[in-house]
Design an enzyme around this catalytic site. Sequence first.
Site, PDB file in Angstrom:
ATOM      1  CG  ASP A 454      -1.867  -1.152   1.332  1.00  0.00           C
ATOM      2  OD1 ASP A 454      -1.936  -1.929   0.362  1.00  0.00           O
ATOM      3  OD2 ASP A 454      -2.505  -1.311   2.378  1.00  0.00           O
ATOM      4  CD  GLU A 533      -9.185  -3.689   1.219  1.00  0.00           C
ATOM      5  OE1 GLU A 533      -9.897  -4.468   1.854  1.00  0.00           O
ATOM      6  OE2 GLU A 533      -8.190  -3.113   1.723  1.00  0.00           O
ATOM      7  CD  GLU A 537      -7.314   4.531   0.423  1.00  0.00           C
ATOM      8  OE1 GLU A 537      -7.192   5.195   1.460  1.00  0.00           O
ATOM      9  OE2 GLU A 537      -7.406   3.281   0.416  1.00  0.00           O
TER      10      GLU A 537
END
Length: 706
Positions: A454, A533, A537
């Site tokens: 991430d 996911e 973002e």
Amino acid sequence: DIFSTPISTDAPNSMFTQKAHPVSIPSGITGDDKGALGPVQTNNFFTNFLLGDGTDPVYLDPYVVWKDTSNSTVTLAISHQTASERTYAPGDSPVEYYSNAAGVNSLGLSASTFSSSTTLQADTLTKFSINVNLVNSDTEYMWCPLLQGIGFITGIYYNLTPQINTNVGISSVSGETSPKSGIDKYSIALTNGNTWLMYVVVPDGQSISFATSGSDTIIGSNSVNGCAIQLCFGNDSNYDTAAGCYPVSCDLTGSVSGTTGSYSFKYTTDGSSNGGTTLMWALPHHVDSFTSDMSSKKTSFTIDSLVSGTMTAYLTNEFDLEETDLPTSVSFDPYTTIPGKSADYTDDAKTSIKTAATSESGDDVSSASDTDSMYTSGKILDKYAYVLYVIYYILEDSSLAKTFSSTLQTAMNRFTENKQQYPLDYDTTWKGIVSSAGMSGDSSADYGNTYYNDHHFHYGYHVHAAAIIAKADKDLGGSWLADNKDWVTTLIRDVANPSSEDTYFPVFRNFDWFNGHSWAHGITAQADGKDEESSSEDYNFYYGMKMWANVVEDTDMEARANLILAIMKRSLNDYILYEDDNTIEPSNFIGNKVSGIIFQNKIDHTTYFGTELQYIQGIHMLPITPISSYIRSPTFVEQEWTEKLASIIDNVTDGWRGILMLNVALYDPETSYNFFNGSSFSTNYLDDGMSKTWSLAYGAGVGGAS
């Protein structure tokens, strides 16, 4: 070429402590031409080869390969699953997930003398390719150049007797007409009804024949040196045209002019074929964005991809692609693609926004952002950066802006000085900027940041916050930009370094140029491959990078960001965000409206943190920013609202309600604005990355206050 110049080639600032990562890189992994190893891709299609025992699958699309160590030998196993062989979740449409079977070795490349002591080694690891070698010794090995989209899985044998293994079962093997002098062709029928082809490129002065041994092995008659064996799924004459030629590497080039961006994958090949090129498989978003000169290279031959629809075969050594709708008009201000809508900051709207801004600018930003997570702190800092933007550029209150800019800088400087609860380190093993939180071996610390999970999600918030702070401070006469530019640049280099000349970071850690979106999963082995996911973002990072580049006047960086955003607009709306007329994903899945978690091998309509519908849909919305409407069309947002969310909204009473309602502004700004401006609004409805100030300003800024 917007990819030719590195952002920087300087070593990361000494504030980042240099440490070795708790996950080491296996022995036998080397750099270009087996030289010194440089930065290593952590979120790339081939990373599973470098993790654990190296036996988890690597997803090339349309093929899957892995190191198979069964039966006391080593095989580069190869699988391809057709759409009809997929597994779907039980229940009514839309189903929760669909996936491809794992571990089905349709055909695999091995050798008669491979054994449990044969090692998997790899060299020349680039963004687009990896050389995988199964090695008995320095003189006895098989070399396999692996890239995404390749038409053949090719193994070149050196002083070995080739052997083909399967755990499906062989019905028949038949010799076929040679497509070219020096190339033998075989058709292999498997017991599951599928047919594969095998091309054997025999070096001058050598010969080899093949015979079955039982129902699971095809073995060569003798040892060969420099013999290439190519395996491919299906039986089509286009394979004959391309057989003998295979890609070994790929170079990315690109340029931008106005709202048009062009980019190319230029494949370097070995061998020769009748057609003068190899065969490459193109995904749907490639086909839709190919330049006109690609049409002559297109065939009618298709194959099922893993999770991205139907791929089309092209006889080519180059992909030339073009996007004509770059978001050059999207900047810091609210932006909408709704026809006829524009900013309308009425006096009443300004009064409401001012009230919210006066309140929220009085918050203790330093305390709020003092968390143990780069992700959480980034969301909070960016929330207040939007408040600053509204105060200075929409309300035009320079006095309050100056005061709040100082407040926000104090909070931000904790991070730019690397004095947060868990400072960032420079990992000397894989080479990247990571949270120190997991350096003792906790792979879940800060959502896995230390293990390269991430980074684009986390750092995107910080980069965008820095862009607003720098812009406002510069316009207020300050020097924050000059004092903090290096820190922001380092985060961008970690995620989106464009050039291998920067030897401190891999090239484009997260963004997958072949798939058209990023992968979030880092350096823990995962059977279903990389995953993502949150599409929102993902593009939020590149929006933040775009706006930072705009502030620092880095035209190449801004061009790269605009190009990536345009590619993502196309790919996300093919594979992750589903309008009702989507024909790429399965018809019994698109009713979910969003993918949930997209893996390389499956799509699962869920999240890692819960199964509530507002979580699954909302994680693909947040944060709502000026770039949101560019990606998420009014049509899609209205369909998702009507089909999935309108029926649950009254039962959502936490921060997810605010996310869902600000998302409504992407198709119905009035309803969204009135929600945030209504007398029954509660701050309980604000996610920790949301402010009432921005929610009102965005709604009014796209015509919702009229």
